[in-house]
Design a protein around this motif. Structure first.
Motif, PDB file in Angstrom:
ATOM      1  N   TRP A  19      49.940 106.673 -36.285  1.00  0.00           N
ATOM      2  CA  TRP A  19      49.872 105.232 -35.989  1.00  0.00           C
ATOM      3  C   TRP A  19      51.252 104.613 -35.863  1.00  0.00           C
ATOM      4  N   TYR A  26      48.472 101.801 -28.394  1.00  0.00           N
ATOM      5  CA  TYR A  26      47.174 101.297 -28.857  1.00  0.00           C
ATOM      6  C   TYR A  26      46.961  99.870 -28.341  1.00  0.00           C
ATOM      7  N   THR A  34      38.436  97.012 -28.657  1.00  0.00           N
ATOM      8  CA  THR A  34      38.076  96.752 -30.064  1.00  0.00           C
ATOM      9  C   THR A  34      37.849  95.263 -30.333  1.00  0.00           C
ATOM     10  N   ALA A  57      43.468  97.151 -42.214  1.00  0.00           N
ATOM     11  CA  ALA A  57      43.790  98.029 -41.067  1.00  0.00           C
ATOM     12  C   ALA A  57      43.888  97.159 -39.819  1.00  0.00           C
ATOM     13  N   GLY A  59      46.033  96.647 -37.535  1.00  0.00           N
ATOM     14  CA  GLY A  59      46.621  97.068 -36.261  1.00  0.00           C
ATOM     15  C   GLY A  59      47.415  95.926 -35.654  1.00  0.00           C
ATOM     16  N   ASP A  78      48.151  96.506 -42.981  1.00  0.00           N
ATOM     17  CA  ASP A  78      48.093  97.803 -42.313  1.00  0.00           C
ATOM     18  C   ASP A  78      49.150  98.688 -42.961  1.00  0.00           C
ATOM     19  N   PHE A  79      48.886 100.016 -43.009  1.00  0.00           N
ATOM     20  CA  PHE A  79      49.887 100.893 -43.643  1.00  0.00           C
ATOM     21  C   PHE A  79      51.007 101.279 -42.693  1.00  0.00           C
ATOM     22  N   ASP A 100      48.356  99.630 -48.112  1.00  0.00           N
ATOM     23  CA  ASP A 100      47.347 100.664 -47.898  1.00  0.00           C
ATOM     24  C   ASP A 100      45.959 100.114 -48.245  1.00  0.00           C
ATOM     25  N   ALA A 101      44.996 100.422 -47.397  1.00  0.00           N
ATOM     26  CA  ALA A 101      43.625  99.943 -47.607  1.00  0.00           C
ATOM     27  C   ALA A 101      43.056 100.427 -48.933  1.00  0.00           C
ATOM     28  N   ASN A 117      37.923  96.432 -38.876  1.00  0.00           N
ATOM     29  CA  ASN A 117      37.476  96.768 -37.520  1.00  0.00           C
ATOM     30  C   ASN A 117      38.042  98.135 -37.122  1.00  0.00           C
ATOM     31  N   PHE A 118      37.161  99.121 -37.029  1.00  0.00           N
ATOM     32  CA  PHE A 118      37.519 100.490 -36.656  1.00  0.00           C
ATOM     33  C   PHE A 118      38.657 101.048 -37.518  1.00  0.00           C
TER      34      PHE A 118
END
Ligand SMILES: C[S@@+](CC[C@H](N)C(=O)[O-])C[C@H]1O[C@@H](n2cnc3c(N)ncnc32)[C@H](O)[C@@H]1O
Length: 274
Positions: A19, A26, A34, A57, A59, A78-79, A100-101, A117-118
């Protein structure tokens, strides 16, 4: 299905490296896809003006941006530092943090709504992330998460069939959370129920990916998603043109006026912390 038959640390490292490398790709290739799920997530969790909403997350920040437009006070985490920088660039007035989640830096009961979301298919130990979502929610708070659904016609299946036919799958990538684990309503109900959630409701989302003719399906995966990009990078380079051609052949039935309109069904799950 507990998802513990693999090394979570190795999968975490693999996803993180992916990522960090793929944030711009992305954003270029996946934004139009998304984001289609987001209005259903906001409506399903009854996001309203003044609510505190956590976008896990995040993104490039799409969910935060949409929730803020509905009047919510948002935080996106987001990480990937590159994703957080991109989100901050996209929505400069909103709050984004690197976290981190599975270890959220917020006190218990800080949010009305948590949206993922995803994201959950990328977490090494989704149970931990869902327990964290539960912890940071207030009583009566709601969670929404999405996951790609398993379907013979989805763009993911088209790409995987091409790799199986013309390339190789056993190339030593770290194993991780099964891609479709949270596409199974029974599994969602079981895991979320175990964490403490109630009123778990799953619904299908018929998303479609409008891919311009100028983008190959190979590009959209290899430049934009950690797992598929890792799989494609590990192929014999001589096989890549043949794999790409097989992907394009799989897309052939979906051509419409200069774009490929590919099905990308998903499952939306909503749950409440009673
Ligand atoms: C498929 S993208 C989804 C992005 C965004 N939510 C959207 O709506 O398009 C998955 C995101 O999950 C992030 N991610 C993966 N594992 C994570 C973890 N353990 N903690 C926080 N973020 C993570 C990745 O960096 C990436 O930005």
């Amino acid at each position: 299905m507990s998802g513990t038959s693999y090394d979570p640390a190795a999968f975490h490292q693999f996803e993180h490296e992916g990522w960090e490398r793929l944030s711009d790709g992305y954003h270029r290739h996946w934004e139009a896809l998304t984001t289609q799920a987001v209005p259903r997530m906001l409506a399903g969790t009854e996001v309203a003006k003044g609510m505190r909403v956590l976008d896990v997350a995040c993104g490039p920040g799409y969910v935060s941006g949409a929730a803020a437009a509905w009047g919510a006070a948002t935080v996106g985490v987001d990480f990937s530092q590159n994703m957080v920088a991109l989100a901050q660039n996209n929505f400069s007035e909103l709050d984004f943090q690197t976290a981190d989640a599975e270890d959220l830096p917020f006190p218990d009961g800080s949010f009305d709504v948590v949206l993922i979301n995803f994201g959950v298919l990328h977490f090494p130990t989704p149970e931990k992330a869902l327990a964290e979502a539960f912890r940071v929610l207030k009583a009566d708070g709601k969670l929404a998460l999405t996951n790609w659904a398993k379907s013979d016609t989805s763009a993911i299946t088209i790409a995987m069939k091409a790799i199986i036919k013309e390339g190789a799958l056993d190339i030593g990538l770290p194993e991780g959370t099964p891609l479709y684990r949270f596409a199974d309503p029974d599994e969602c109900e079981s895991v979320l129920g175990e964490v403490g959630f109630s009123d778990i409701v799953c619904s299908e989302l018929e998303l479609t990916w409008r891919l311009p003719e100028s983008d190959t399906l190979m590009d959209t995966f290899s430049q934009a998603t950690a797992r598929m990009s890792g799989l494609l990078r590990a192929q014999d380079p001589d096989r890549l043109p043949v794999i790409s051609a097989a992907m394009e052949e799989g897309c052939a039935p979906y051509h419409q006026c200069g774009v490929r309109v590919l099905p990308m069904p998903a499952l939306l799950t909503i749950a409440t912390k009673v």
